[in-house]
Design a protein around this motif. Structure first.
Motif, short mmCIF file in Angstrom:
data_model
loop_
_atom_site.label_atom_id
_atom_site.label_comp_id
_atom_site.label_asym_id
_atom_site.label_seq_id
_atom_site.Cartn_x
_atom_site.Cartn_y
_atom_site.Cartn_z
N TYR A 46 0.83 -1.21 0.00
CA TYR A 46 0.00 0.00 0.00
C TYR A 46 0.86 1.26 0.00
CZ TYR A 46 -3.70 3.28 1.24
OH TYR A 46 -4.58 4.32 1.23
N LYS A 47 1.95 1.21 0.74
CA LYS A 47 2.86 2.37 0.78
C LYS A 47 3.41 2.66 -0.62
CE LYS A 47 7.02 1.74 2.28
NZ LYS A 47 8.16 1.41 3.19
N HIS A 48 3.81 1.63 -1.34
CA HIS A 48 4.33 1.82 -2.70
C HIS A 48 3.24 2.30 -3.64
CE1 HIS A 48 7.71 -1.31 -1.78
NE2 HIS A 48 7.99 -0.11 -1.30
N TYR A 49 2.04 1.76 -3.50
CA TYR A 49 0.92 2.15 -4.37
C TYR A 49 0.60 3.64 -4.20
CZ TYR A 49 -3.90 2.52 -6.04
OH TYR A 49 -5.05 2.91 -6.68
N LYS A 50 0.55 4.09 -2.95
CA LYS A 50 0.24 5.50 -2.68
C LYS A 50 1.32 6.42 -3.22
CE LYS A 50 -2.67 7.03 -0.39
NZ LYS A 50 -3.99 7.62 -0.78
N ALA A 51 2.56 5.91 -3.27
CA ALA A 51 3.67 6.73 -3.77
C ALA A 51 3.81 6.64 -5.29
CB ALA A 51 4.97 6.29 -3.10
N GLY A 52 2.92 5.87 -5.95
CA GLY A 52 2.99 5.74 -7.40
C GLY A 52 4.12 4.83 -7.87
N GLN A 53 4.59 3.93 -6.98
CA GLN A 53 5.68 3.02 -7.32
C GLN A 53 5.09 1.65 -7.67
OE1 GLN A 53 8.06 3.08 -3.78
NE2 GLN A 53 8.83 5.15 -4.14
N ASN A 54 5.20 1.27 -8.93
CA ASN A 54 4.68 -0.02 -9.38
C ASN A 54 5.76 -1.09 -9.22
OD1 ASN A 54 2.08 0.75 -10.04
ND2 ASN A 54 2.67 1.42 -12.10
N LYS A 55 5.54 -2.04 -8.34
CA LYS A 55 6.52 -3.08 -8.05
C LYS A 55 5.83 -4.44 -7.95
CE LYS A 55 9.32 0.09 -5.19
NZ LYS A 55 10.59 0.09 -5.92
N ASP A 56 6.60 -5.49 -8.16
CA ASP A 56 6.16 -6.84 -7.87
C ASP A 56 6.60 -7.21 -6.45
OD1 ASP A 56 4.98 -7.34 -10.38
OD2 ASP A 56 6.92 -7.92 -11.24
N TYR A 57 6.00 -8.28 -5.93
CA TYR A 57 6.30 -8.70 -4.55
C TYR A 57 6.42 -10.22 -4.49
CZ TYR A 57 4.82 -3.92 -3.91
OH TYR A 57 4.72 -2.56 -4.03
N LEU A 58 6.91 -10.72 -3.36
CA LEU A 58 7.20 -12.15 -3.26
C LEU A 58 6.88 -12.67 -1.87
CD1 LEU A 58 8.43 -14.63 -4.68
CD2 LEU A 58 10.70 -13.80 -4.02
N ILE A 59 6.15 -13.78 -1.82
CA ILE A 59 5.87 -14.52 -0.58
C ILE A 59 6.57 -15.86 -0.68
CG2 ILE A 59 4.10 -15.59 0.87
CD1 ILE A 59 2.11 -13.50 -0.21
N LEU A 60 7.34 -16.22 0.33
CA LEU A 60 8.11 -17.45 0.32
C LEU A 60 7.80 -18.29 1.56
CD1 LEU A 60 11.66 -16.10 -0.64
CD2 LEU A 60 10.01 -17.20 -2.16
N ALA A 61 7.91 -19.60 1.40
CA ALA A 61 7.88 -20.55 2.52
C ALA A 61 8.75 -21.74 2.12
CB ALA A 61 6.45 -20.99 2.84
N PHE A 102 4.15 -12.77 -6.33
CA PHE A 102 4.52 -14.15 -6.60
C PHE A 102 4.55 -14.94 -5.29
CE2 PHE A 102 6.71 -11.54 -9.83
CZ PHE A 102 6.17 -12.09 -10.99
N VAL A 103 4.10 -16.19 -5.35
CA VAL A 103 4.09 -17.07 -4.18
C VAL A 103 4.92 -18.30 -4.54
CG1 VAL A 103 2.67 -18.38 -2.58
CG2 VAL A 103 1.81 -16.21 -3.53
N ARG A 104 5.98 -18.55 -3.78
CA ARG A 104 6.91 -19.62 -4.14
C ARG A 104 7.33 -20.43 -2.91
NH1 ARG A 104 5.17 -18.29 -8.28
NH2 ARG A 104 6.24 -17.65 -10.21
N SER A 105 7.56 -21.71 -3.16
CA SER A 105 8.20 -22.59 -2.17
C SER A 105 9.69 -22.62 -2.45
CB SER A 105 7.62 -23.99 -2.27
OG SER A 105 8.50 -24.95 -1.72
N THR A 106 10.50 -22.70 -1.40
CA THR A 106 11.95 -22.74 -1.59
C THR A 106 12.49 -24.16 -1.50
OG1 THR A 106 12.45 -22.36 0.76
CG2 THR A 106 12.20 -20.42 -0.65
N ASP A 107 11.62 -25.19 -1.69
CA ASP A 107 12.11 -26.57 -1.80
C ASP A 107 13.26 -26.62 -2.81
OD1 ASP A 107 8.85 -27.12 -1.43
OD2 ASP A 107 10.18 -28.42 -0.27
N ASP A 108 13.03 -25.95 -3.92
CA ASP A 108 14.08 -25.75 -4.92
C ASP A 108 14.48 -24.28 -4.85
OD1 ASP A 108 15.75 -25.48 -7.05
OD2 ASP A 108 14.28 -26.02 -8.58
N PRO A 109 15.68 -23.98 -4.29
CA PRO A 109 16.09 -22.58 -4.12
C PRO A 109 16.10 -21.78 -5.41
CG PRO A 109 17.54 -24.05 -2.89
CD PRO A 109 16.68 -24.92 -3.76
N LYS A 110 16.14 -22.47 -6.56
CA LYS A 110 16.20 -21.75 -7.84
C LYS A 110 14.82 -21.39 -8.37
CE LYS A 110 20.62 -23.87 -9.09
NZ LYS A 110 21.36 -24.71 -10.07
N ALA A 111 13.76 -21.76 -7.63
CA ALA A 111 12.40 -21.52 -8.11
C ALA A 111 12.10 -20.03 -8.24
CB ALA A 111 11.40 -22.17 -7.17
#
Length: 443
Positions: A46-61, A102-111
């Motif tokens: 939300y902070k980036h959106y309000k500042a007009g900064q278009n970015k991608d994000y990542l969730i890992l487990a 993006f949502v990724r598992s780190t079973d394979d660190p190269k994912a």
């Protein structure tokens, strides 16, 4: 629960106010870590959106199972419906303004290779691999993005070393924290910091569990596990400065072949046993063993293994019996001599290594065997079982194979000097330990 209903408890509120680039929340279970991680990332988006900064994000487990049981459903519940939608096949959220989470598992660190993120949340990072953590940091490097890690302090030595010991990270409380590093903040806490966690449950588990497990699981403390396989290992005395191996010492190696996982070759030298006569008794100072080199590489090709074995002059190399084809190819196509199958009975190699640690006769060259030492300090038995946990154990397998065959000079013993002309009788099978393959002490 949607985002508008979230009310942080005092320690969660401290983390959410942090301006640090790297935020590590390593606490007891049910503290509210996963919810905190999801809210933190939504706050960052939300902070980036309000500042007009278009970015991608990542969730890992660390595994798909943890993603599906904790991080992903929590994030879905909290993300406002008008922000975007979840795309199952692509494993990503498509945001309404055109960017992605993006949502990724780190079973394979190269994912996660090739992804760039403006911010990243890594849930239960302490269960993952060090390579995955290094790769995660690289995903935010271009934009100097921020990261939050939420985890229980699992005893992965790399996690304790990197997160806690050597980076100047610090504890924080609801009233503030000591400033040591402008980029990094570390928070810890007990399960009972969460007002919803029952005190009676905390006290009951404290009585039930071994202290080391309880402190890790409910107090959020890094502890040395009571179920360590090699509890006799002492890094203060068993990690030694490198020295030139004398030419007369036997050299041997253990190898664990990997494909997706690491291939490991451990090189060892045996200092010969020494004998001397003291007050009519023949005293034997048994052999000492030095692990002087470690080869550790993921995605390793067979010709690389051949080259590393050619570089070292060893009397023999013992390898995983299930890798008979690889060993045959090393012999036939690469001319590597004396590569033979180990005895794969897991208890034999482990018991021999335990004995060497307990008697302080197995040493490791400082700086030459980092992965091996790391695995030794984490190698632990499964709960209520006598079998070690698998996974982060490639060096342990190579070490086990190296000591899987009987060797002279393993046991120490004291005996009376034999009179002249004494003939050594043949040892009966009953005097051989059927488990270790060695003579019983004093035989």
């Amino acid at each position: 629960m949607n985002l508008s209903e979230f009310r942080p408890h005092p320690k969660q509120a401290v983390v959410l106010k942090s301006n640090h680039r790297f935020n590590f929340c390593v606490t007891g279970i049910r503290w509210g870590k996963t919810t905190l991680g999801a809210v933190w990332l939504l706050q960052e988006i939300y902070k980036h959106y309000k500042a007009g900064q278009n970015k991608d994000y990542l969730i890992l487990a660390p595994t798909v199972k943890i993603l599906n049981q904790a991080a992903l459903p929590t994030f879905k519940d909290l993300m406002p419906a008008d922000w975007g939608e979840w795309k199952e096949q692509k494993m990503e959220f498509q945001l309404s303004w055109g960017k992605r989470i993006f949502v990724r598992s780190t079973d394979d660190p190269k994912a996660m290779e090739g992804l760039t993120a403006g911010a990243l949340w890594y849930d239960e990072a302490g269960m993952g691999k060090e390579e995955a953590w290094d790769n995660a940091v690289g995903r935010v490097s271009l934009d100097r993005g921020r990261i939050i890690v939420t985890s229980t302090p699992y005893f992965q030595p790399w996690f304790k070393r990197s997160v806690f010991d050597h980076r100047g990270w610090h504890d924080a409380t609801a009233t503030g924290f000591e400033e040591r590093n402008n980029d990094i903040a570390f928070w810890t806490g007990k399960s009972t910091d969460n007002p919803l966690f029952p005190q009676e449950e905390y006290e009951a588990e404290k009585k039930r569990l071994p202290e080391s497990i309880f402190k890790m699981k409910y107090d959020g403390e890094f502890t040395k596990l009571s179920g360590l396989v090699y509890a006799g290992f002492d890094r203060s005395t068993m990690i030694v400065p490198p020295f030139t191996i004398p030419s007369g010492w036997k050299r041997f190696a253990g190898i664990d072949f990997g494909q997706k996982d690491a291939t490991v070759v451990l090189f060892l030298a045996q200092k010969p046993a020494e004998q001397k006569l003291v007050d009519g008794a023949l005293i034997t100072k048994p052999s000492e063993f030095y692990c002087y080199r470690e080869f550790y590489k993921r995605g390793c090709l067979l010709h690389e293994v051949a080259k590393i074995l050619e570089d070292e002059t060893v009397d023999y190399t013992l390898g995983d019996p299930s890798a008979a084809q690889e060993m045959e190819e090393l012999r036939r196509f690469y001319g590597v001599r004396r590569v033979i199958s180990a005895d794969n009975k897991i208890g034999i190699g482990i018991q021999r290594i335990q004995m060497l640690f307990n008697e302080k006769r197995l040493f490791f060259f400082d700086g030459r065997t980092p992965n091996t030492v790391e695995e030794i300090e984490a190698y632990s038995f499964k709960e209520n079982q006598d079998k070690p946990e698998g996974g982060h154990d490639h060096c342990m397998d190579a070490l086990k194979y190296a000591f899987s065959r009987e060797m002279e000079g393993m046991y120490s013993h004291v005996r009376k000097a034999r009179p002249a002309g004494y003939r050594l009788r043949r040892q009966s099978s009953r005097e051989i330990d059927p488990f270790t393959g060695y003579s019983f002490l004093g035989a």
